[in-house]
Design a protein around this motif. Structure first.
Motif, PDB file in Angstrom:
ATOM      1  N   TYR A   1       0.809  -1.001   0.020  1.00 19.50           N
ATOM      2  CA  TYR A   1       0.081  -0.053   0.103  1.00 19.50           C
ATOM      3  C   TYR A   1       0.836   1.088  -0.204  1.00 19.50           C
ATOM      4  CZ  TYR A   1      -4.181  -2.564   1.419  1.00 19.50           C
ATOM      5  OH  TYR A   1      -4.944  -3.465   1.031  1.00 19.50           O
ATOM      6  N   ARG A   2       0.736   1.947  -0.373  1.00 20.04           N
ATOM      7  CA  ARG A   2       0.968   4.266  -0.353  1.00 20.04           C
ATOM      8  C   ARG A   2       0.436   4.715   0.544  1.00 20.04           C
ATOM      9  NH1 ARG A   2       2.441   5.199  -6.540  1.00 20.04           N
ATOM     10  NH2 ARG A   2       0.290   5.529  -6.972  1.00 20.04           N
ATOM     11  N   GLN A   3       0.878   5.549   1.186  1.00 16.45           N
ATOM     12  CA  GLN A   3      -0.123   7.151   1.281  1.00 16.45           C
ATOM     13  C   GLN A   3       0.472   7.947   1.449  1.00 16.45           C
ATOM     14  OE1 GLN A   3      -1.437   6.418   5.594  1.00 16.45           O
ATOM     15  NE2 GLN A   3      -2.618   8.198   4.941  1.00 16.45           N
ATOM     16  N   ALA A   4       0.646   8.951   0.443  1.00 14.64           N
ATOM     17  CA  ALA A   4       0.978  10.370   0.148  1.00 14.64           C
ATOM     18  C   ALA A   4       0.280  11.060   1.527  1.00 14.64           C
ATOM     19  CB  ALA A   4       0.857  11.226  -1.131  1.00 14.64           C
ATOM     20  N   PRO A   5       0.900  12.309   1.600  1.00 18.49           N
ATOM     21  CA  PRO A   5       0.299  13.512   2.264  1.00 18.49           C
ATOM     22  C   PRO A   5      -0.692  14.067   1.780  1.00 18.49           C
ATOM     23  CG  PRO A   5       2.896  14.194   2.387  1.00 18.49           C
ATOM     24  CD  PRO A   5       2.578  12.568   1.484  1.00 18.49           C
ATOM     25  N   GLY A   6      -2.314  14.286   2.887  1.00 15.91           N
ATOM     26  CA  GLY A   6      -3.842  13.969   2.661  1.00 15.91           C
ATOM     27  C   GLY A   6      -4.078  13.849   1.767  1.00 15.91           C
ATOM     28  N   ASN A   7      -3.470  11.898   1.768  1.00 11.12           N
ATOM     29  CA  ASN A   7      -4.626  10.858   1.262  1.00 11.12           C
ATOM     30  C   ASN A   7      -5.113  10.087   1.767  1.00 11.12           C
ATOM     31  OD1 ASN A   7      -4.100  12.922  -1.488  1.00 11.12           O
ATOM     32  ND2 ASN A   7      -2.636  11.464  -2.054  1.00 11.12           N
ATOM     33  N   GLN A   8      -5.373   9.036   1.444  1.00 10.81           N
ATOM     34  CA  GLN A   8      -6.146   7.931   2.175  1.00 10.81           C
ATOM     35  C   GLN A   8      -4.975   6.412   1.722  1.00 10.81           C
ATOM     36  OE1 GLN A   8      -9.811   7.182   1.103  1.00 10.81           O
ATOM     37  NE2 GLN A   8     -11.567   8.302   3.046  1.00 10.81           N
ATOM     38  N   ARG A   9      -5.090   5.892   2.248  1.00  6.01           N
ATOM     39  CA  ARG A   9      -4.330   5.341   1.818  1.00  6.01           C
ATOM     40  C   ARG A   9      -4.678   3.471   0.747  1.00  6.01           C
ATOM     41  NH1 ARG A   9      -1.038   1.145   6.934  1.00  6.01           N
ATOM     42  NH2 ARG A   9      -0.687   4.049   7.197  1.00  6.01           N
ATOM     43  N   GLU A  10      -4.107   3.790   0.008  1.00  6.76           N
ATOM     44  CA  GLU A  10      -4.504   2.944  -1.350  1.00  6.76           C
ATOM     45  C   GLU A  10      -3.168   1.452  -1.610  1.00  6.76           C
ATOM     46  OE1 GLU A  10      -3.659   5.406  -4.756  1.00  6.76           O
ATOM     47  OE2 GLU A  10      -2.198   5.499  -4.642  1.00  6.76           O
ATOM     48  N   LEU A  11      -4.276   0.828  -1.720  1.00 11.87           N
ATOM     49  CA  LEU A  11      -3.686  -0.501  -2.607  1.00 11.87           C
ATOM     50  C   LEU A  11      -2.657  -0.517  -3.543  1.00 11.87           C
ATOM     51  CD1 LEU A  11      -3.234  -3.687  -1.762  1.00 11.87           C
ATOM     52  CD2 LEU A  11      -5.385  -3.873  -3.666  1.00 11.87           C
ATOM     53  N   VAL A  12      -1.734  -0.319  -3.675  1.00  6.63           N
ATOM     54  CA  VAL A  12      -0.146  -0.792  -4.864  1.00  6.63           C
ATOM     55  C   VAL A  12      -0.623  -2.240  -5.710  1.00  6.63           C
ATOM     56  CG1 VAL A  12       1.681  -0.060  -5.895  1.00  6.63           C
ATOM     57  CG2 VAL A  12       0.523   0.749  -3.611  1.00  6.63           C
ATOM     58  N   ALA A  13      -0.423  -3.236  -5.453  1.00  9.47           N
ATOM     59  CA  ALA A  13      -0.469  -4.421  -5.551  1.00  9.47           C
ATOM     60  C   ALA A  13       0.012  -5.248  -5.043  1.00  9.47           C
ATOM     61  CB  ALA A  13       1.141  -4.582  -6.272  1.00  9.47           C
ATOM     62  N   TYR A  14      -0.437  -7.060  -4.621  1.00  8.41           N
ATOM     63  CA  TYR A  14      -0.961  -7.635  -4.260  1.00  8.41           C
ATOM     64  C   TYR A  14      -0.343  -9.104  -4.833  1.00  8.41           C
ATOM     65  CZ  TYR A  14      -5.171  -9.482  -5.683  1.00  8.41           C
ATOM     66  OH  TYR A  14      -6.618  -9.977  -6.985  1.00  8.41           O
ATOM     67  N   ILE A  15       0.297  -9.889  -4.061  1.00  5.88           N
ATOM     68  CA  ILE A  15       0.350 -11.228  -4.335  1.00  5.88           C
ATOM     69  C   ILE A  15      -0.290 -12.791  -3.728  1.00  5.88           C
ATOM     70  CG2 ILE A  15       2.446 -11.409  -3.035  1.00  5.88           C
ATOM     71  CD1 ILE A  15       3.792 -13.354  -5.770  1.00  5.88           C
ATOM     72  N   ARG A  16      -0.688 -13.272  -3.953  1.00  9.29           N
ATOM     73  CA  ARG A  16      -1.011 -14.697  -3.032  1.00  9.29           C
ATOM     74  C   ARG A  16       0.134 -15.526  -2.802  1.00  9.29           C
ATOM     75  NH1 ARG A  16      -7.452 -13.154  -5.038  1.00  9.29           N
ATOM     76  NH2 ARG A  16      -7.714 -11.997  -3.385  1.00  9.29           N
ATOM     77  N   SER A  17      -0.388 -16.217  -2.097  1.00 10.17           N
ATOM     78  CA  SER A  17       0.458 -17.613  -1.588  1.00 10.17           C
ATOM     79  C   SER A  17       0.528 -18.486  -2.544  1.00 10.17           C
ATOM     80  CB  SER A  17      -0.197 -18.511  -0.262  1.00 10.17           C
ATOM     81  OG  SER A  17      -1.306 -18.694  -0.433  1.00 10.17           O
ATOM     82  N   GLU A  18      -0.658 -18.154  -4.156  1.00  9.54           N
ATOM     83  CA  GLU A  18      -1.276 -19.212  -4.759  1.00  9.54           C
ATOM     84  C   GLU A  18      -0.369 -19.003  -5.973  1.00  9.54           C
ATOM     85  OE1 GLU A  18      -5.138 -19.986  -2.670  1.00  9.54           O
ATOM     86  OE2 GLU A  18      -3.378 -18.166  -3.174  1.00  9.54           O
ATOM     87  N   GLY A  19      -0.206 -17.412  -6.432  1.00 12.40           N
ATOM     88  CA  GLY A  19       1.027 -17.098  -7.153  1.00 12.40           C
ATOM     89  C   GLY A  19       0.332 -16.029  -7.701  1.00 12.40           C
ATOM     90  N   ASN A  20      -0.762 -15.438  -7.754  1.00 11.48           N
ATOM     91  CA  ASN A  20      -2.242 -14.917  -8.306  1.00 11.48           C
ATOM     92  C   ASN A  20      -1.791 -13.119  -7.731  1.00 11.48           C
ATOM     93  OD1 ASN A  20      -3.247 -17.003  -6.761  1.00 11.48           O
ATOM     94  ND2 ASN A  20      -4.761 -16.482  -8.063  1.00 11.48           N
ATOM     95  N   THR A  21      -1.420 -13.030  -9.185  1.00  9.89           N
ATOM     96  CA  THR A  21      -0.614 -10.887  -8.606  1.00  9.89           C
ATOM     97  C   THR A  21      -1.993 -10.288  -9.217  1.00  9.89           C
ATOM     98  OG1 THR A  21       0.655 -10.451 -10.481  1.00  9.89           O
ATOM     99  CG2 THR A  21       1.124 -11.376  -8.501  1.00  9.89           C
ATOM    100  N   ASP A  22      -2.313  -9.039  -8.663  1.00 11.77           N
ATOM    101  CA  ASP A  22      -3.098  -8.079  -9.098  1.00 11.77           C
ATOM    102  C   ASP A  22      -2.466  -6.360  -9.000  1.00 11.77           C
ATOM    103  OD1 ASP A  22      -6.865  -7.480  -9.380  1.00 11.77           O
ATOM    104  OD2 ASP A  22      -5.003  -6.868 -10.499  1.00 11.77           O
ATOM    105  N   TYR A  23      -2.459  -5.462  -9.602  1.00  8.20           N
ATOM    106  CA  TYR A  23      -2.156  -4.233  -9.282  1.00  8.20           C
ATOM    107  C   TYR A  23      -2.949  -3.560  -9.491  1.00  8.20           C
ATOM    108  CZ  TYR A  23       2.228  -7.052 -10.359  1.00  8.20           C
ATOM    109  OH  TYR A  23       2.699  -7.904 -10.382  1.00  8.20           O
ATOM    110  N   ALA A  24      -2.828  -1.925  -9.128  1.00  2.27           N
ATOM    111  CA  ALA A  24      -3.434  -0.907  -9.645  1.00  2.27           C
ATOM    112  C   ALA A  24      -2.827  -0.290 -11.000  1.00  2.27           C
ATOM    113  CB  ALA A  24      -3.453   0.594  -8.593  1.00  2.27           C
TER     114      ALA A  24
END
Length: 115
Positions: free
Chosen positions: A37-60
């Motif tokens: 995740y990432r959070q810039a000043p004044g912004n909400q925390r946002e999801l950038v990318a994830y990976i699962r144990s099965e290997g699936n990935t996804d991105y903003a």
């Protein structure tokens, strides 16, 4: 309890690259999901990318084609390779681990993209 430690942040010029790493204090048995995740000043925390144990990935959408998330099971780490960085990528980056109904967060690492 699992502790997460991020590393690899810093200052980089626009168009440059950085590689973030998130190290877990122990190996997780069973299914898990690690996310950045990432959070810039004044912004909400946002999801950038994830990976699962099965290997699936996804991105903003904002980082697709520029960022790559990967794992190293031997080292208990999940990395985020960030290429073609833009000033709007500047933020504190956090890793988050979910497993067995538990959630752990790292302390964050600062990424600043500026000339």
């Amino acid at each position: 309890q699992v502790q997460l430690v991020e590393s690899g942040g810093g200052l980089v010029q626009p168009g440059g690259s950085l590689r973030l790493s998130c190290a877990a204090s122990r190996r997780i048995v069973g299914r898990w999901t690690m996310a950045w995740y990432r959070q810039a000043p004044g912004n909400q925390r946002e999801l950038v990318a994830y990976i699962r144990s099965e290997g699936n990935t996804d991105y903003a959408d904002s980082v697709k084609g520029r960022f790559t998330i990967s794992r190293d099971n031997a080292k208990n780490t999940v990395d985020l390779q960030m290429n073609s960085l833009k000033p709007e990528d500047s933020a504190v980056y956090y890793c988050k681990l979910q497993f067995s109904f538990q959630t752990a967060w790292g302390q964050g690492t600062q990424v600043t993209v500026s000339s």
